[in-house]
Design an enzyme around this catalytic site. Sequence first.
Site, mmCIF file in Angstrom:
data_model
loop_
_atom_site.group_PDB
_atom_site.id
_atom_site.type_symbol
_atom_site.label_atom_id
_atom_site.label_comp_id
_atom_site.label_asym_id
_atom_site.label_seq_id
_atom_site.Cartn_x
_atom_site.Cartn_y
_atom_site.Cartn_z
ATOM 1 N N THR A 23 -12.477 118.833 -44.939
ATOM 2 C CA THR A 23 -13.800 118.673 -45.525
ATOM 3 C C THR A 23 -13.653 117.812 -46.771
ATOM 4 O OG1 THR A 23 -13.551 120.710 -46.809
ATOM 5 C CG2 THR A 23 -14.644 120.898 -44.669
ATOM 6 N N SER A 59 -56.817 92.580 -21.464
ATOM 7 C CA SER A 59 -56.635 91.855 -22.711
ATOM 8 C C SER A 59 -55.141 91.865 -23.028
ATOM 9 C CB SER A 59 -57.414 92.526 -23.850
ATOM 10 O OG SER A 59 -56.976 92.064 -25.119
ATOM 11 N N THR A 60 -54.718 90.916 -23.813
ATOM 12 C CA THR A 60 -53.354 90.968 -24.345
ATOM 13 C C THR A 60 -53.089 92.336 -24.966
ATOM 14 O OG1 THR A 60 -53.182 88.603 -24.769
ATOM 15 C CG2 THR A 60 -51.855 90.048 -26.169
ATOM 16 N N ASN A 61 -54.138 92.907 -25.560
ATOM 17 C CA ASN A 61 -53.955 94.092 -26.396
ATOM 18 C C ASN A 61 -53.793 95.391 -25.627
ATOM 19 O OD1 ASN A 61 -54.307 92.160 -28.318
ATOM 20 N ND2 ASN A 61 -56.426 92.711 -28.765
ATOM 21 N N LYS A 92 0.588 95.054 -34.256
ATOM 22 C CA LYS A 92 -0.541 95.806 -34.807
ATOM 23 C C LYS A 92 -1.660 95.910 -33.768
ATOM 24 C CE LYS A 92 -3.171 96.152 -39.112
ATOM 25 N NZ LYS A 92 -4.559 96.302 -38.646
ATOM 26 N N THR A 128 -50.150 87.233 -27.149
ATOM 27 C CA THR A 128 -51.056 86.482 -26.275
ATOM 28 C C THR A 128 -50.288 85.441 -25.461
ATOM 29 O OG1 THR A 128 -52.959 86.812 -27.718
ATOM 30 C CG2 THR A 128 -53.050 84.930 -26.228
ATOM 31 N N SER A 139 -3.904 91.724 -34.741
ATOM 32 C CA SER A 139 -3.687 90.806 -35.852
ATOM 33 C C SER A 139 -3.088 89.503 -35.360
ATOM 34 C CB SER A 139 -2.752 91.442 -36.890
ATOM 35 O OG SER A 139 -2.413 90.504 -37.899
ATOM 36 N N SER A 140 -3.466 88.420 -36.026
ATOM 37 C CA SER A 140 -2.876 87.117 -35.725
ATOM 38 C C SER A 140 -1.606 86.879 -36.532
ATOM 39 C CB SER A 140 -3.892 86.015 -36.035
ATOM 40 O OG SER A 140 -4.225 86.041 -37.420
#
Length: 462
Positions: free
Chosen positions: A185, A138-140, A322, A99, A316-317
């Site tokens: 697999t 209506s909102t609905n 990497k 609403t 990577s830090s």
Amino acid sequence: MKFRIESDSIGSRDVPKDAYYGVQSLRAKENFKITGLMLNEEFIKGLAETKKAAALVNGSIGLLDEKIEKALVKACDEIIDGKLHDQFIVDPIQGGAGTSSNMNINEVISNRAIEILGGEKGDYKIVHPNDHANMGQSTNDIIPTAGKLAILRLMDKASNQLNKLNEALVQKSKEFDDVIKMGRTQMQDAVPIRLGQEFNAYSSLVKRNISRINNVKEHLKVINMGGTAIGTGINADKRYFSKIVPKLSEVTKIDLVQAEDLVDATQNLDIFVEVSSVIKTCAVGLSKMSNDLRLMSSGPRTGFGEINLPPKQNGSSIMPGKVNPVIPEVMNQVAFNIIGNDVTITMAAEAGQLELNAFEPVIFYNLFQSIETLTSGVDTFTENCIKGITANEERCKGLVENSVGIITAICPSVGYKVASNVAKTALKTGESVIDIILREGILKESELGKILHPRTMTEPGI
């Protein structure tokens, strides 16, 4: 800041004088401080389109003064064109079945119409949010219809990105068609497969999901406009009732259909569960594809190392050099989020009671997010990953030749028992299957060459 005084059934409030929204939108903003976000732009556009169609119909049947009709239509057109979106201040997650969103659009277009007609914002004697902007509605029926319009357009964008992904996968399937590699697999060596076949399978998966999306879009075109509060059409003129959906189709350029059972269409939100399921299914498939790419590119020296993903950023830090598979990883995370959203949407759709479901706001919030993140995820997946993949052809070939799995291709020529013994020896000694077969004279080199030809091992009846 200057203010104007507006009143509703709760009481009077100061509203910023220059605001196009009104008292009901303001209360909703204060009551529902949930996400801190604004309504989805496609949803705002859908709201404006429903209001425009309603004004046009009500004007055509004489229920709206022509000047008011034209002013409301002009206001709606401005919103459809992207203007005044900053005036939609209610949170996407809100109580009241939407609403607040409906009143937000009603107040904005009413105040803009008042301004167009030469009045001052808040003078609802000129144009009233309920009596004029919300006439016959209506909102609905407004909220689910606007939501469906938004979803249709968001899904069009998703389909476009999926089509681009499919094209990229088809191109890779052709590029890698002669690259033989080991199929697996349950994470164990199985039988050979061509890398191009794997990418062609990914393409088939994507095409299937595009088809699902296209199919569910047809279901979204069934709307409950005209049903008003609970689907019975109360306060809707018969002429409006019969004309509103065709007019909205004209406004949106989407072939919409009025639901045969408007009570059902107002009560039940299963269509949104269906849409969410389709989006989730697509996300699951793309996540599995991402898992495959991460495995095939793993290493690069101590893993499978069969393909190279385009390097996009440092991984990577602390570990120099990497590079991580960040694009497939983000696609995985998009999928995880969509799966979580699907649970929320499912629970919200289930939680309706009797003639209405009050939880459309959280359904739309999550569903819009799912579609938009899928679209963005597929975009970066295509452009920053799939298109740049290269194959390590010699590595793939070497893994095949040193795998015990190729014994399956030899089995029809030597029998299961002999093949099994060769496989056991290879596993025990570390020798290759090919070396054992040639050493023991089980097959000639020319016979083995025909059996182990890449096409022979990866296609039936060759």
